[in-house]
Design a protein around this motif. Structure first.
Motif, mmCIF file in Angstrom:
data_model
loop_
_atom_site.group_PDB
_atom_site.id
_atom_site.type_symbol
_atom_site.label_atom_id
_atom_site.label_comp_id
_atom_site.label_asym_id
_atom_site.label_seq_id
_atom_site.Cartn_x
_atom_site.Cartn_y
_atom_site.Cartn_z
ATOM 1 N N THR A 58 -89.897 54.557 -4.000
ATOM 2 C CA THR A 58 -90.988 54.815 -3.079
ATOM 3 C C THR A 58 -90.531 54.646 -1.645
ATOM 4 O O THR A 58 -89.550 53.959 -1.367
ATOM 5 N N VAL A 59 -91.259 55.271 -0.756
ATOM 6 C CA VAL A 59 -91.054 55.107 0.682
ATOM 7 C C VAL A 59 -92.427 54.936 1.313
ATOM 8 O O VAL A 59 -93.402 55.550 0.882
ATOM 9 N N ASP A 60 -92.505 54.070 2.300
ATOM 10 C CA ASP A 60 -93.755 53.897 3.044
ATOM 11 C C ASP A 60 -93.835 54.960 4.118
ATOM 12 O O ASP A 60 -92.877 55.160 4.870
ATOM 13 N N GLU A 61 -94.968 55.621 4.171
ATOM 14 C CA GLU A 61 -95.213 56.578 5.242
ATOM 15 C C GLU A 61 -96.176 55.935 6.228
ATOM 16 O O GLU A 61 -97.018 55.125 5.831
ATOM 17 N N PRO A 62 -96.077 56.272 7.493
ATOM 18 C CA PRO A 62 -96.980 55.664 8.471
ATOM 19 C C PRO A 62 -98.430 55.966 8.124
ATOM 20 O O PRO A 62 -98.772 57.087 7.759
ATOM 21 N N GLY A 63 -99.263 54.942 8.224
ATOM 22 C CA GLY A 63 -100.688 55.122 7.980
ATOM 23 C C GLY A 63 -101.345 55.833 9.143
ATOM 24 O O GLY A 63 -100.841 55.811 10.263
ATOM 25 N N PRO A 64 -102.484 56.483 8.888
ATOM 26 C CA PRO A 64 -103.147 57.217 9.967
ATOM 27 C C PRO A 64 -103.755 56.313 11.040
ATOM 28 O O PRO A 64 -103.860 56.700 12.182
ATOM 29 N N ALA A 65 -104.136 55.092 10.660
ATOM 30 C CA ALA A 65 -104.722 54.152 11.620
ATOM 31 C C ALA A 65 -104.622 52.744 11.045
ATOM 32 O O ALA A 65 -104.431 52.570 9.841
ATOM 33 N N SER A 74 -93.256 58.917 -3.115
ATOM 34 C CA SER A 74 -92.113 58.709 -3.994
ATOM 35 C C SER A 74 -91.166 59.893 -3.855
ATOM 36 O O SER A 74 -91.608 61.037 -3.787
ATOM 37 N N VAL A 75 -89.876 59.596 -3.798
ATOM 38 C CA VAL A 75 -88.853 60.646 -3.722
ATOM 39 C C VAL A 75 -87.929 60.514 -4.924
ATOM 40 O O VAL A 75 -87.733 59.421 -5.462
ATOM 41 N N MET A 76 -87.381 61.644 -5.361
ATOM 42 C CA MET A 76 -86.540 61.634 -6.554
ATOM 43 C C MET A 76 -85.350 62.566 -6.377
ATOM 44 O O MET A 76 -85.465 63.642 -5.790
ATOM 45 N N LEU A 77 -84.217 62.132 -6.891
ATOM 46 C CA LEU A 77 -83.018 62.955 -6.983
ATOM 47 C C LEU A 77 -82.737 63.195 -8.453
ATOM 48 O O LEU A 77 -82.959 62.322 -9.291
ATOM 49 N N ALA A 78 -82.224 64.372 -8.765
ATOM 50 C CA ALA A 78 -81.853 64.691 -10.139
ATOM 51 C C ALA A 78 -80.374 65.052 -10.157
ATOM 52 O O ALA A 78 -79.906 65.814 -9.318
ATOM 53 N N CYS A 79 -79.665 64.494 -11.109
ATOM 54 C CA CYS A 79 -78.233 64.745 -11.244
ATOM 55 C C CYS A 79 -77.944 65.150 -12.687
ATOM 56 O O CYS A 79 -78.339 64.443 -13.623
ATOM 57 N N ASN A 80 -77.267 66.270 -12.860
ATOM 58 C CA ASN A 80 -76.866 66.678 -14.199
ATOM 59 C C ASN A 80 -76.066 65.544 -14.823
ATOM 60 O O ASN A 80 -75.201 64.954 -14.173
ATOM 61 N N VAL A 81 -76.360 65.230 -16.064
ATOM 62 C CA VAL A 81 -75.714 64.086 -16.718
ATOM 63 C C VAL A 81 -74.192 64.257 -16.790
ATOM 64 O O VAL A 81 -73.467 63.267 -16.856
#
Length: 127
Positions: A58-65, A74-81
């Motif tokens: 996960t990554v925190d994104e700035p809140g609107p206020a 959430s960010v994801m990387l995929a790598c061929n096995v």
């Protein structure tokens, strides 16, 4: 998933990123939301036998206020096995063909795993 992520994923021909709707609910990108700030590693297998190592967090994104709740993404990387052992994320994992992998699909609408307990939508294909 953000459009930029899908565009990057298309470079890997074996990766099956959905063009419309949500991805498979078993993907690491969703599991990471259950444990913020932790790195999630997951060995997955698609119905046709393609295997990938998924890495998400996960990554925190700035809140609107100020009084508003925090925004968590959430960010994801995929790598061929086949190449996962060449990364730091593959260390300590059994990546062999006999290794137990989580059975996943691209998304519920086009997944052939009819007995999946996590299915959220009826399929539009016959398996």
């Amino acid at each position: 998933m953000p459009r930029a992520t899908r565009r990057g994923a298309r470079r890997c021909r074996a990766w099956r990123c959905p063009r419309h709707g949500s991805a498979c609910p078993l993907w690491a990108v969703y599991l990471a939301l259950q444990s913020p700030a932790a790195l999630v590693r997951q060995l997955v297998e698609f119905p046709a036998g393609e295997r990938f190592l998924l890495i998400a967090r996960t990554v925190d994104e700035p809140g609107p206020a100020f009084p508003m709740p925090r925004r968590l993404a959430s960010v994801m990387l995929a790598c061929n096995v086949l190449y996962a052992d060449q990364t730091v994320y593959g260390e300590g994992l059994d990546l062999g063909s006999a290794a137990k992998a989580v059975p996943v699909g691209p998304n519920c609408r086009v997944c052939t795993r009819m007995d999946c307990a996590y299915r959220q939508e009826d399929p539009v294909i016959d398996a």
